[in-house]
Design a protein around this motif. Structure first.
Motif, PDB file in Angstrom:
ATOM      1  N   LEU A  71       0.828  -1.210   0.000  1.00 18.34           N
ATOM      2  CA  LEU A  71       0.000   0.000   0.000  1.00 18.34           C
ATOM      3  C   LEU A  71       0.862   1.259   0.000  1.00 18.34           C
ATOM      4  N   PHE A  72       1.957   1.230   0.781  1.00 18.82           N
ATOM      5  CA  PHE A  72       2.846   2.387   0.869  1.00 18.82           C
ATOM      6  C   PHE A  72       3.491   2.686  -0.482  1.00 18.82           C
ATOM      7  N   LEU A  73       3.938   1.620  -1.159  1.00 23.56           N
ATOM      8  CA  LEU A  73       4.570   1.805  -2.463  1.00 23.56           C
ATOM      9  C   LEU A  73       3.555   2.263  -3.505  1.00 23.56           C
ATOM     10  N   TYR A  74       2.444   1.539  -3.626  1.00 28.74           N
ATOM     11  CA  TYR A  74       1.495   1.778  -4.712  1.00 28.74           C
ATOM     12  C   TYR A  74       0.748   3.105  -4.557  1.00 28.74           C
ATOM     13  N   PHE A  75       0.266   3.354  -3.335  1.00 25.64           N
ATOM     14  CA  PHE A  75      -0.514   4.568  -3.114  1.00 25.64           C
ATOM     15  C   PHE A  75       0.329   5.703  -2.525  1.00 25.64           C
ATOM     16  N   GLY A  76       1.134   5.403  -1.488  1.00 28.18           N
ATOM     17  CA  GLY A  76       1.904   6.426  -0.795  1.00 28.18           C
ATOM     18  C   GLY A  76       2.978   7.050  -1.661  1.00 28.18           C
ATOM     19  N   ILE A  77       3.936   6.209  -2.104  1.00 30.07           N
ATOM     20  CA  ILE A  77       5.028   6.721  -2.937  1.00 30.07           C
ATOM     21  C   ILE A  77       4.493   7.186  -4.288  1.00 30.07           C
ATOM     22  N   GLY A  78       3.523   6.452  -4.814  1.00 30.59           N
ATOM     23  CA  GLY A  78       2.931   6.844  -6.089  1.00 30.59           C
ATOM     24  C   GLY A  78       2.332   8.240  -6.037  1.00 30.59           C
ATOM     25  N   GLN A  79       1.627   8.542  -4.938  1.00 32.02           N
ATOM     26  CA  GLN A  79       1.028   9.871  -4.789  1.00 32.02           C
ATOM     27  C   GLN A  79       2.091  10.934  -4.531  1.00 32.02           C
ATOM     28  N   ALA A  80       3.078  10.600  -3.680  1.00 33.77           N
ATOM     29  CA  ALA A  80       4.121  11.576  -3.328  1.00 33.77           C
ATOM     30  C   ALA A  80       4.950  11.984  -4.550  1.00 33.77           C
ATOM     31  N   LEU A  81       5.219  11.023  -5.433  1.00 34.56           N
ATOM     32  CA  LEU A  81       6.037  11.296  -6.618  1.00 34.56           C
ATOM     33  C   LEU A  81       5.191  11.524  -7.865  1.00 34.56           C
ATOM     34  N   ASP A  82       3.872  11.507  -7.688  1.00 35.13           N
ATOM     35  CA  ASP A  82       2.937  11.680  -8.809  1.00 35.13           C
ATOM     36  C   ASP A  82       3.205  10.650  -9.912  1.00 35.13           C
ATOM     37  N   ILE A  83       3.329   9.374  -9.462  1.00 35.17           N
ATOM     38  CA  ILE A  83       3.582   8.262 -10.380  1.00 35.17           C
ATOM     39  C   ILE A  83       2.412   7.288 -10.301  1.00 35.17           C
ATOM     40  N   GLN A  84       1.955   6.833 -11.453  1.00 34.10           N
ATOM     41  CA  GLN A  84       0.944   5.785 -11.487  1.00 34.10           C
ATOM     42  C   GLN A  84       1.627   4.452 -11.755  1.00 34.10           C
ATOM     43  N   PHE A  85       1.867   3.688 -10.684  1.00 30.23           N
ATOM     44  CA  PHE A  85       2.541   2.399 -10.814  1.00 30.23           C
ATOM     45  C   PHE A  85       1.643   1.394 -11.534  1.00 30.23           C
ATOM     46  N   ASP A  86       2.253   0.591 -12.375  1.00 25.74           N
ATOM     47  CA  ASP A  86       1.559  -0.587 -12.882  1.00 25.74           C
ATOM     48  C   ASP A  86       1.452  -1.581 -11.724  1.00 25.74           C
ATOM     49  N   PRO A  87       0.266  -2.157 -11.477  1.00 28.76           N
ATOM     50  CA  PRO A  87       0.112  -3.067 -10.329  1.00 28.76           C
ATOM     51  C   PRO A  87       1.109  -4.224 -10.324  1.00 28.76           C
ATOM     52  N   ILE A  88       1.393  -4.784 -11.506  1.00 32.28           N
ATOM     53  CA  ILE A  88       2.339  -5.897 -11.593  1.00 32.28           C
ATOM     54  C   ILE A  88       3.740  -5.441 -11.171  1.00 32.28           C
ATOM     55  N   VAL A  89       4.156  -4.295 -11.686  1.00 32.66           N
ATOM     56  CA  VAL A  89       5.477  -3.754 -11.342  1.00 32.66           C
ATOM     57  C   VAL A  89       5.554  -3.459  -9.848  1.00 32.66           C
ATOM     58  N   ALA A  90       4.518  -2.831  -9.311  1.00 36.56           N
ATOM     59  CA  ALA A  90       4.480  -2.531  -7.877  1.00 36.56           C
ATOM     60  C   ALA A  90       4.517  -3.814  -7.054  1.00 36.56           C
ATOM     61  N   GLY A  91       3.826  -4.843  -7.541  1.00 37.23           N
ATOM     62  CA  GLY A  91       3.822  -6.126  -6.840  1.00 37.23           C
ATOM     63  C   GLY A  91       5.194  -6.769  -6.820  1.00 37.23           C
ATOM     64  N   ILE A  92       5.886  -6.735  -7.949  1.00 43.36           N
ATOM     65  CA  ILE A  92       7.233  -7.317  -8.030  1.00 43.36           C
ATOM     66  C   ILE A  92       8.202  -6.568  -7.114  1.00 43.36           C
ATOM     67  N   ILE A  93       8.121  -5.225  -7.136  1.00 45.33           N
ATOM     68  CA  ILE A  93       9.005  -4.431  -6.268  1.00 45.33           C
ATOM     69  C   ILE A  93       8.744  -4.751  -4.802  1.00 45.33           C
ATOM     70  N   THR A  94       7.469  -4.843  -4.433  1.00 44.36           N
ATOM     71  CA  THR A  94       7.107  -5.130  -3.035  1.00 44.36           C
ATOM     72  C   THR A  94       7.598  -6.502  -2.602  1.00 44.36           C
ATOM     73  N   LEU A  95       7.327  -7.514  -3.412  1.00 46.24           N
ATOM     74  CA  LEU A  95       7.744  -8.877  -3.069  1.00 46.24           C
ATOM     75  C   LEU A  95       9.262  -9.002  -3.039  1.00 46.24           C
ATOM     76  N   THR A  96       9.928  -8.332  -3.980  1.00 45.22           N
ATOM     77  CA  THR A  96      11.400  -8.365  -4.019  1.00 45.22           C
ATOM     78  C   THR A  96      11.984  -7.738  -2.763  1.00 45.22           C
ATOM     79  N   ALA A  97      11.482  -6.554  -2.412  1.00 41.76           N
ATOM     80  CA  ALA A  97      11.979  -5.865  -1.214  1.00 41.76           C
ATOM     81  C   ALA A  97      11.757  -6.709   0.026  1.00 41.76           C
ATOM     82  N   ASN A  98      10.569  -7.308   0.126  1.00 44.87           N
ATOM     83  CA  ASN A  98      10.247  -8.112   1.305  1.00 44.87           C
ATOM     84  C   ASN A  98      11.094  -9.382   1.375  1.00 44.87           C
TER      85      ASN A  98
END
Length: 220
Positions: A71-98
């Protein structure tokens, strides 16, 4: 409509979701292994800066829920940087980081499990620290870590279901979409549970087999 008919009718959509689930897990784990190796080496480094970076990263990631990270990556960082993440890309980044935070601990333990004499012998032969680590220590450590890496893959595969919160159309999200059309929640969740159970059980059996073979090889 009975549960068998529901399964047959829903199979194409479920298989599509399953392919996304497997794709997310595989790509994320490959990236997590690469990042985990780096963090694992950082965590045993004599440099306080590198060790501090690895420690903070691992504590922050392991100390926060995966759902919040997504949620932080997709909505939080996306809103702060005015970026619309692709859900798949956001999912991969989240799972990779975790996963990388846990992989870092796996690699740290694997590297430390290799006899210290191996590094000393490599250095005596004139190898630099980095070359000794790459050519002598890591190959032995990875063999020790294979069962743990497979177990982490299983965990990551299950964690993909959490990505429904950012609308990634993996297996669980596909099931939810089907439920929204036919309201057969009990039957569909039972089908999803069986599919996850079969996949996870198969992977667990493979992991156990590899672990037994690895243990037998070490005893020899």
């Amino acid at each position: 409509m009975n549960i068998f008919q529901l399964f047959i009718d829903s199979l194409p959509s479920l298989l599509s979701g399953l392919s996304v689930t497997i794709e997310l897990a595989v790509i994320s784990l490959i990236l997590a292994v690469i990042l985990g190796i780096i963090l694992g080496i950082f965590s045993i480094s004599t440099s306080k800066i590198l060790k501090g970076i690895a420690t903070i990263y691992i504590y922050v990631i392991r100390g926060t829920p995966l759902m919040l990270q997504a949620l932080f990556l997709y909505f939080g960082i996306g809103q702060a940087l005015d970026i619309q993440f692709d859900p798949i890309v956001a999912g991969i980044i989240t799972l990779t980081a975790n996963a990388s935070a846990y992989m870092a601990e796996i690699f740290r333990g694997g590297i430390q499990a290799v006899d210290k004499g191996q590094m000393e012998a490599a250095r005596c032969l004139g190898l630099s620290y980095s070359k000794a680590m790459r050519k002598v220590i890591l190959p032995q450590a990875i063999k020790i870590m294979i069962p743990s890496i497979l177990n982490q893959f299983i965990v990551t595969l299950k964690d993909t279901s959490i990505l429904t919160v950012i609308s990634v159309r993996e297996l669980t999200e596909s099931g939810k979409i089907i439920i929204a059309r036919n309201y057969m929640a009990f039957e569909m969740y039972a089908i999803l549970a069986c599919m996850y159970f079969i996949i996870i059980t198969a992977l667990s059996l493979i992991s156990n087999h590899i672990e037994r073979r690895s243990s037998y090889g070490n005893k020899r």
